[in-house]
Design an enzyme around this catalytic site. Structure first.
Site, short mmCIF file in Angstrom:
data_model
loop_
_atom_site.label_atom_id
_atom_site.label_comp_id
_atom_site.label_asym_id
_atom_site.label_seq_id
_atom_site.Cartn_x
_atom_site.Cartn_y
_atom_site.Cartn_z
N GLU A 179 -5.55 -4.00 10.72
CA GLU A 179 -6.62 -3.02 11.08
C GLU A 179 -7.24 -3.15 12.46
O GLU A 179 -8.54 -3.29 12.45
CB GLU A 179 -7.57 -2.66 9.76
CG GLU A 179 -6.82 -2.49 8.83
CD GLU A 179 -7.63 -2.01 7.72
OE1 GLU A 179 -8.90 -2.52 7.79
OE2 GLU A 179 -7.29 -1.22 6.58
N GLU A 336 -1.72 -0.16 2.76
CA GLU A 336 -2.51 -0.64 2.06
C GLU A 336 -3.12 0.71 1.35
O GLU A 336 -3.44 1.55 1.82
CB GLU A 336 -3.78 -1.40 2.40
CG GLU A 336 -3.28 -2.58 3.09
CD GLU A 336 -4.42 -3.13 3.72
OE1 GLU A 336 -5.84 -2.87 3.35
OE2 GLU A 336 -4.32 -3.98 4.62
#
Ligand code: GAL
EC number: 3.2.1.23
Length: 693
Positions: A179, A336
């Protein structure tokens, strides 16, 4: 050795790219090699467990049908315990065990969590906030993206991993970093300020050009030397908005340079293995994913429900549609999401029975060919011990585990959907540069919100089961019948020309207030608002008329506006609805202009719910785009995904009560039974397949 880009010098900044469409999106390879099933799995953090637990975990993974796990994402301190000294023993063993069980590996580069030795040796790599606070160690997160020490260390570990595992048979995908942009992205360290200056020199070439672009004669900000320019740190009053906008561009690009450097280090060893990084499509305000999506082999995305919002599944759908659009319509990886509650929201609401499956299957309906979770086994220590997992603290007797096993079986029946497309005739414009600019200070009203408007428009389409793509305003829009621009504050000349061309060739455009206001330097172009859209909308705006808090105004079509109105002077457009009261009483509130063979609509106030939905229905009808009767947010979501052979209709019931669907027939993928019309029970999801001729 890899050819790392020099600071500030990768390709182009997002908007510098002369023609976004010239470059295919997404970048290079196709799908995860050797994968002919919808990938199922999650992050796995074996370093938190003993070897006997690994063995148990892998047996349970097999039981649940798990085929892909992401490992190594936070393992830097174990893999390189001292600078330049690598210890791969644990990872070798885990990779071998997974391979032995037929589970593939998405191998992380651990560069989102540098080890303690790194911070002690290179304290200058700590990120610095806008207020001058140097962020410490003991957590995780990005170092200063322009720190040469960080870039060298990150490239070093990526290179070592590439060399070590290039031929390992479990390796099918590289997962760079974690991320990018979260939890911090902007950095105001001396290295960042210096790199910003280099980036500016590349962008503007001369100080005269920079002074003109930034309008530095305002408040006497003129620069006579590059070294006088600083990062736009906290100052006595608001900082030059063009400078801040450029710093946002520089930041997205600096992070992208970090990704590219790692990617190239890996590619040197494994040109055949795709490289990705996990995006946060609608949730990372600091990254221009249109630029990033050209650099990854496969688009991957993380999405967590905003648990307390009753419409959280609508936001999930929107995020999935943006992700598919970033992937150029090709399949993407849901890298995710959660099986249940997360641990970082104010109130971490558990998912209800059936909700995890709905979230997963709606993602597949909207283009995902891989469904992964954070994480396989719930942690016992550390910051995330109260986060749900595929295998919760309660182990296999839990409802979550049973639902995980059931989901594995359901996905196992959906392999034929892989590669399918989600055809959309409607696009919503999404331009993070415009969002960056709009979010700066001293705007005409605090109630202006680009995300709020985009969600409102999207929701009304979602309630009517209309498929939607997202597009950048430079994109070729000719494949769409309707383009919505609910929040396009910043529209450069090329974007405005693109929208004019789209309408003149027969498209329908719906624009809304505070759009087409500034250029790429956050400067107001010549003439009345909205500069580039005046002609296509057939109107001009004499003055903004923002509302007081809680003020509303009625329109003569029965709708109600809040937040905003414009003092509109028609110049070719017709008034579709006129304000009956409020600051713009007697003035047009909604307009329509015929332009070329298309039409352009303008909504000058905040319409919500069915007021907005009915207007969009009119536009869709004019364009010949089908829409269903509006259903409630807690209702039945219907999405169609098609391959060359078959149509898959996904029906997700977000309510508690049964919903009857009459107009669907085919084979229920889960049961193999033939259906002609069906009832979808509350909380359930059904997938119906019909063959295409
Ligand atoms: C993600 C992150 C994961 C984990 C997860 C928890 O943003 O990538 O490592 O922290 O959140 O929800």
């Amino acid at each position: 050795m890899t050819n790392a880009p020099t600071l500030g010098e990768t390709a182009a900044t997002p908007r510098d790219a002369a023609d976004r469409n010239a470059e295919a999106r997404p970048a290079r390879s196709g799908w995860i090699p050797g994968t002919d099933r919808i990938a199922f799995g999650g992050d796995y953090n074996p370093e938190q467990w003993d070897r006997d637990v690994w063995v148990e975990d892998i047996a349970l993974m097999k039981r649940a049908g798990i085929s892909l796990v992401s490992i190594g994402i936070f393992s830097w301190a174990l893999l390189e315990p001292r600078e330049g000294e690598y210890e791969f023993g644990f990872l070798d063993e885990v990779m071998d065990l997974l391979h032995g069980a037929g589970i593939s590996v998405d191998l992380g580069t651990p560069t989102a969590a540098p080890p303690a030795w790194f911070w002690r040796t290179y304290p200058e790599a700590h990120p610095v906030t806008r207020d001058g606070l140097r962020l410490g160690h003991g957590s995780r997160g990005m170092a200063s993206p322009s720190s040469t020490a960080y870039r060298a260390a990150a490239r070093g570990i990526a290179d070592a991993l590439g060399a070590r595992y290039a031929t390992h048979p479990a390796l099918v995908l590289w997962h760079v970093h974690n991320e990018f942009g979260a939890p911090v992205s902007e950095c105001y360290s001396p290295a960042s300020a210096a790199a910003f200056r280099v980036w500016l020199q590349n962008r503007y070439g001369s100080l005269d050009a920079l002074n003109a672009a930034w309008g530095t004669n305002f408040w006497g900000q003129r620069y006579g030397d590059w070294d006088e320019i600083d990062a736009p740190r906290t100052s006595p009053s608001i900082v030059n908005p063009a400078q801040r906008l450029d710093f946002a561009r520089y930041t997205s690009n600096a992070l992208l340079e970090c990704f590219v450097a790692e990617r190239d280090a890996l590619k040197a060893h494994t040109p055949h293995i795709p490289v990705t990084t996990n995006f946060m499509a609608t949730n990372c305000p600091s990254i221009d994913y249109w630029a990033w999506s050209r650099e990854v082999d496969i688009v991957a995305n993380d999405y967590y429900l905003v648990a307390e919002r009753a419409d959280n599944h609508v936001l999930l759908a929107m995020d999935a549609d943006l992700t598919r659009s970033l992937a150029g319509g090709r399949p993407w990886i849901l890298m995710e999401h959660s099986t249940g509650a997360v641990n970082w929201q104010p109130r971490n609401i558990a998912k209800r029975p059936g909700e995890m499956a709905r979230n997963s299957l709606v993602s597949v309906a909207r283009g995902a060919d891989a469904v992964l979770f954070f994480q396989f086994r719930a942690s016992r220590s550390g910051a995330e011990k109260f986060h749900s997992a595929m295998l919760p603290h309660g182990g296999t007797p839990t409802r979550i585990w049973r639902e995980v096993e059931a989901l594995g079986a359901t996905l196992g029946g959906l392999d034929d959907v892989m590669g399918g497309s989600v055809p959309a005739r409607v696009a919503i414009l999404w331009d993070v540069e415009s969002f960056w600019a709009q979010d700066l200070e001293w705007r005409p009203s605090v109630d202006l919100g680009h995300r709020e408007r985009i969600v409102a428009f999207y929701t009304e389409l979602w309630r009517r089961d209309v498929a939607v793509d997202f597009a950048h305003p430079h994109d070729d829009l000719s494949a769409y019948d309707v383009v919505l621009a609910p929040a396009s504050y910043l529209l450069d000349a090329a974007s405005a020309a693109n929208l004019r061309g789209f309408v003149s060739e027969g498209g329908r455009l719906v624009s809304s207030y505070f759009s087409g206001i500034v250029d790429e330097h956050d400067a107001v172009p010549d003439g009345p608002y909205p500069a580039g859209l005046r002609e296509v909308l057939g109107l001009r705006i004499d003055e903004f008329l923002p509302f007081r808090a809680d003020e509303s105004a009625r329109l003569d079509d029965g709708s109600t506006g809040t937040v905003w109105a414009d003092d509109i002077v028609l110049d070719g457009a017709e008034a579709v609805a006129t304000f009956e009261d409020g600051p713009a009483a007697g003035r047009p509130g909604v307009t329509r202009n015929v332009y070329g063979t298309g039409s352009a609509w303008y909504v000058s106030t905040k319409l919500d719910g069915d007021d907005l939905g009915m207007l969009l229905e009119r536009v869709l009808a004019e364009a010949g785009v089908e829409s269903a009767a509006a259903h409630p947010v807690a209702g039945l979501e219907r999405v169609e995904r098609r391959t060359d052979e078959a149509l898959f209709v996904f029906l997700a019931n977000h309510g508690d009560t049964d919903v009857e669907v009459a107009d669907v027939s085919g084979i229920d993928v889960a049961t193999g039974e033939s259906v002609s019309g069906l009832v979808v029970p509350g909380a359930a999801t059904r997938v119906i397949r019909s063959e295409l001729d």
